[in-house]
Motif scaffolding. Structure first.
Motif, short mmCIF file in Angstrom:
data_model
loop_
_atom_site.label_atom_id
_atom_site.label_comp_id
_atom_site.label_asym_id
_atom_site.label_seq_id
_atom_site.Cartn_x
_atom_site.Cartn_y
_atom_site.Cartn_z
N THR A 1 0.84 -1.19 0.00
CA THR A 1 0.00 0.00 0.00
C THR A 1 0.88 1.25 0.00
OG1 THR A 1 -0.07 0.08 2.42
CG2 THR A 1 -1.81 -1.17 1.32
N ASP B 1 0.82 5.06 1.89
CA ASP B 1 0.19 5.94 2.86
C ASP B 1 0.74 7.33 2.66
OD1 ASP B 1 -1.59 4.26 4.31
OD2 ASP B 1 0.13 3.32 5.29
N THR C 1 9.44 3.20 4.25
CA THR C 1 8.59 2.02 4.07
C THR C 1 8.47 1.28 5.39
OG1 THR C 1 9.22 1.85 1.76
CG2 THR C 1 8.34 -0.13 2.79
N SER D 1 3.85 -1.02 3.61
CA SER D 1 3.32 0.27 3.19
C SER D 1 4.46 1.24 2.88
CB SER D 1 2.43 0.86 4.27
OG SER D 1 1.93 2.11 3.84
N TYR E 1 -8.37 -2.72 2.76
CA TYR E 1 -7.71 -3.81 3.46
C TYR E 1 -8.51 -5.10 3.34
CZ TYR E 1 -4.28 -0.66 5.36
OH TYR E 1 -3.24 0.23 5.49
#
Lengths: 251, 251
Positions: free
Chosen positions: A19, A21, A95, A109, B8
DNA sequence: GTGCTTATCGTCAGAGAGACGACTATGATC
DNA sequence: GATCATAGTCGTCTCTCTGACGATAAGCAC
């Protein structure tokens, strides 16, 4: 070497979710603020979290961050600075991949840092109640009782992003990313004051920024936005590095 | 928000492979060198590459980097500096995830930077022919004809790691990570000279490093390793930040 | 006008860096 | 042993930059 032999074996690799963020920072009302969204489902339902989402299989990491940013805020971000641009600055932060950071699956992430000028309306996702600008002083104030902590490890990510921003404006001209296309020396100074949480001497600050070649370009006009004597308007110059740097006052 | 709803969802996420790649730097023969391993299978068979490997599902990212480092070099690395320690410094560098960076599958690689003292023998993996220390000047020398380019995007990763190291020793005491537990001011100066590729004035350098509180701790002894007058031996002090920094001479 | 605000220019003292002279203490060589 | 080469260490000088101010300029509110 067993490791090297299996390293890129396409048939048997541990599957991860990846992902992005976003730590989106801006300066509002003389305070450094971060963009938060409210989670609608478990885990951490009802908690505030950093905006973000899955990386798609056919897009790059910065591309995913840029897409998420546009979806949440409508901002267009540039990895490379553009003169007088209205877009935001975007750079990779770090990360985070602790095995238990998401209770349900293994998620790595990649966090991105976005520095944006004050946005007219924080209309993330079209759902006003699910997003807000939160002063980082309240979020990181050491006292967890000041508010609900953030979901996942987002408090840590936010702290890293804020520290990156605080140190980066020392030795780069990135503080201009918090300003609109045209700004005054005083407005730029208030950005530094908000990000660092200090007061700076207006005269020394003026000497420093106007004396650094390539930092500021006079745009010709003046403004009286702030009251008092009209101030000269500038745009961001081409220089990216500040040499010598503008160091924070000692803690 | 569609994005948030699916964010998620554990049942349907795009599966990625996650690896760590290591930029292991040391100073040998007055030159900054990086550790490379030779690839034994396609793609990029026969090319030199950065050491690295898959992250396991039950280990953290730094943990994976540390494990790979131990497997390849026998070094034990610490994320946090320890006084007079023989281990290497390890920190996260950046993450690389271009969709086509590996021709066979979608791989996101978290790069780590390792700063190590000169190792007695570069015996990575026990197979001497498959690993070497390469001077970074040859690898990044702008002239690709100087050598075979690195596999994947490892040339880019290496360049980022070298730049991180070069800038980090400006404002931190990390250069001591390239030295053995006890070292002289002259040895530390040669580290700076090798990493930056410049010559520094021995007298000004000596004044700077000995005058910065907490940078160096006298260990009591002297040495005559380098010939000439015996030099005082030091160990790394507790200070991590250099304030004011030691800036590189202007390019 | 007075008073308040912000912007901008100047001055001065101190810290720090670059340039470089001078001296010290070892081993190598004659 | 005398001389030389090498490397380490201490000092000095100048210049630049910064922090701490004073002073002036040009708007607005009353």
């Amino acid at each position: 070497m067993i490791v090297a032999m299996s390293r890129y074996d396409p048939s048997a690799f541990p599957p991860f979710a990846v992902t992005v963020d976003l730590v989106v920072l801006t300066v509002r009302d003389h305070a450094l603020c971060a963009l938060l969204v409210r989670r609608g489902e478990p885990p951490f339902q009802g908690y505030w979290a950093l905006p973000g989402g899955f990386v798609r299989l056919d897009e790059g990491l910065a591309e995913a961050a840029s897409r998420e940013l546009a979806e949440e805020t409508g901002l267009r971000a540039h990895s490379a600075p553009e003169h007088g641009s209205v877009g935001a600055h975007l750079e990779q932060l770090a990360t985070y991949g602790h095995p238990q950071r998401d209770p349900r699956m293994r998620v790595v992430s990649v966090a991105y840092l976005v520095l944006a000028p004050d946005l007219p309306t924080p209309r993330p996702g079209g759902d006003a109640s699910s997003a807000r600008w939160a002063p980082v002083a309240e979020l990181l104030g050491g006292n967890p009782a000041d508010g609900v902590p953030l979901a996942f490890d987002h408090g840590l990510i936010l702290a890293d992003g804020v520290e990156r921003a605080r140190s980066k404006i020392e030795y780069s001209s990135l503080a201009t990313a918090f300003c609109s296309a045209e700004f005054t020396v005083g407005e730029l100074r208030r950005v530094y004051e908000a990000v660092w949480g200090v007061s700076l001497d207006p005269r020394n600050f003026h000497r420093k920024v106007t004396g650094t070649p390539g930092f500021l370009l006079p745009s010709g006009g003046t403004t009286t936005r702030q009251g008092g004597r009209p101030a000269q308007l500038f745009t961001a110059g081409g220089a990216t590095d500040l040499n010598p740097p503008m160091l924070r006052p000692e803690s």
